[in-house]
Design an enzyme around this catalytic site. Structure first.
Site, PDB file in Angstrom:
ATOM      1  N   ASP A  19      -0.810 -20.678  -8.097  1.00 28.06           N
ATOM      2  CA  ASP A  19      -0.751 -19.412  -7.377  1.00 28.06           C
ATOM      3  C   ASP A  19      -1.422 -18.358  -8.259  1.00 28.06           C
ATOM      4  O   ASP A  19      -1.549 -18.534  -9.475  1.00 28.06           O
ATOM      5  CB  ASP A  19       0.720 -19.066  -7.106  1.00 28.06           C
ATOM      6  N   ASP A  21      -1.113 -14.322  -7.843  1.00 25.47           N
ATOM      7  CA  ASP A  21      -0.390 -13.082  -8.127  1.00 25.47           C
ATOM      8  C   ASP A  21       0.975 -13.345  -8.748  1.00 25.47           C
ATOM      9  O   ASP A  21       1.772 -14.129  -8.217  1.00 25.47           O
ATOM     10  CB  ASP A  21      -0.238 -12.260  -6.844  1.00 25.47           C
TER      11      ASP A  21
END
Length: 235
Positions: A19, A21
């Site tokens: 991922d 953020d």
């Protein structure tokens, strides 16, 4: 004499999914892009910031309408020519993103690459933002999965071309990507997934090895209950 059949060879590889953020970065790149264009007087501050904050709060609460949010972001992109957008994006990454790249994230990602693993950045943020940030990690477009925005005649239209790459949408886009790898004779016999967010439970549950990176409270509790690894990568 019969013609010998051609046997396609399958290569087994390891896949590491990251991922973006609050996992690779110590910030939310989508939210910061909104703050950046406000700061540079490219949108109406009060109107845009109010909407941007509401969408961000919805994301934190797990109630985000990802299509509505990405169309909101894409409306601004549709207002400017591509070369100007690229100029803004480059300045944004240098000023707002590069200082927030997590050293531990870069270290772990590079370890996977050094071990010969396939590394994919998989983010709910739109492809305009994610593709350029991914290059800072040495990841090219073919190994980036993000929310796809529509471009026609070299301009953003303000619409999406497919489902948002969010929650179960990440599995949807990942399945499509893996299908292409299988056509090329690549099979993944071990998969890792790294994320900070409860919104990525579908992705973490999909992977063979789930690593929760500086997780939110809900994901932290889930990780403890399921004996998933928990690591602190915060700067």
């Amino acid at each position: 004499m019969s013609t010998p059949s051609i046997v396609s060879q399958t290569v087994s590889r390891t896949l590491a999914l990251f991922d973006l953020d609050h996992t690779l970065l110590d910030v939310d790149s989508d939210y910061l892009w909104g703050e950046y264009i406000v700061k540079h007087n490219l949108v109406d501050e009060a109107e845009y910031r109010t909407a941007n904050q509401k969408f961000y709060n919805d994301y934190i609460e797990g109630t985000l309408d990802a299509t509505a949010y990405n169309e909101f972001v894409a409306q601004f992109l549709s207002s400017l020519p591509m070369d100007r957008l690229h100029e803004l994006r480059e300045d944004y990454i240098k000023s707002e993103i590069e200082p927030h790249i997590r050293p531990k994230a870069m270290e772990v990602l590079c370890q996977h690459i050094e071990q010969g693993h396939d590394v994919v950045i998989i983010s709910a943020t739109n492809d305009f933002v994610v593709s350029a940030i991914a290059k800072r990690f040495g990841i090219e477009d073919g190994n980036v999965l993000s929310t796809p925005l529509e471009i026609k005649d070299e301009r953003y239209t303000g619409k999406l071309t497919d489902k948002p790459n969010f929650k179960e949408g990440k599995i949807y886009h990942l399945d499509k990507w893996i299908g292409k790898q299988q056509l090329a004779g690549i099979h993944f016999d071990k998969t890792y997934a790294y994320s900070d967010s409860k919104n990525d439970l579908p992705l973490l549950e999909w992977a063979d090895v789930a690593i929760c990176v500086s997780p939110d409270d809900a994901l932290h509790a889930h990780a403890l209950a399921h004996r998933w690894a928990v690591e602190d990568w915060s700067i």
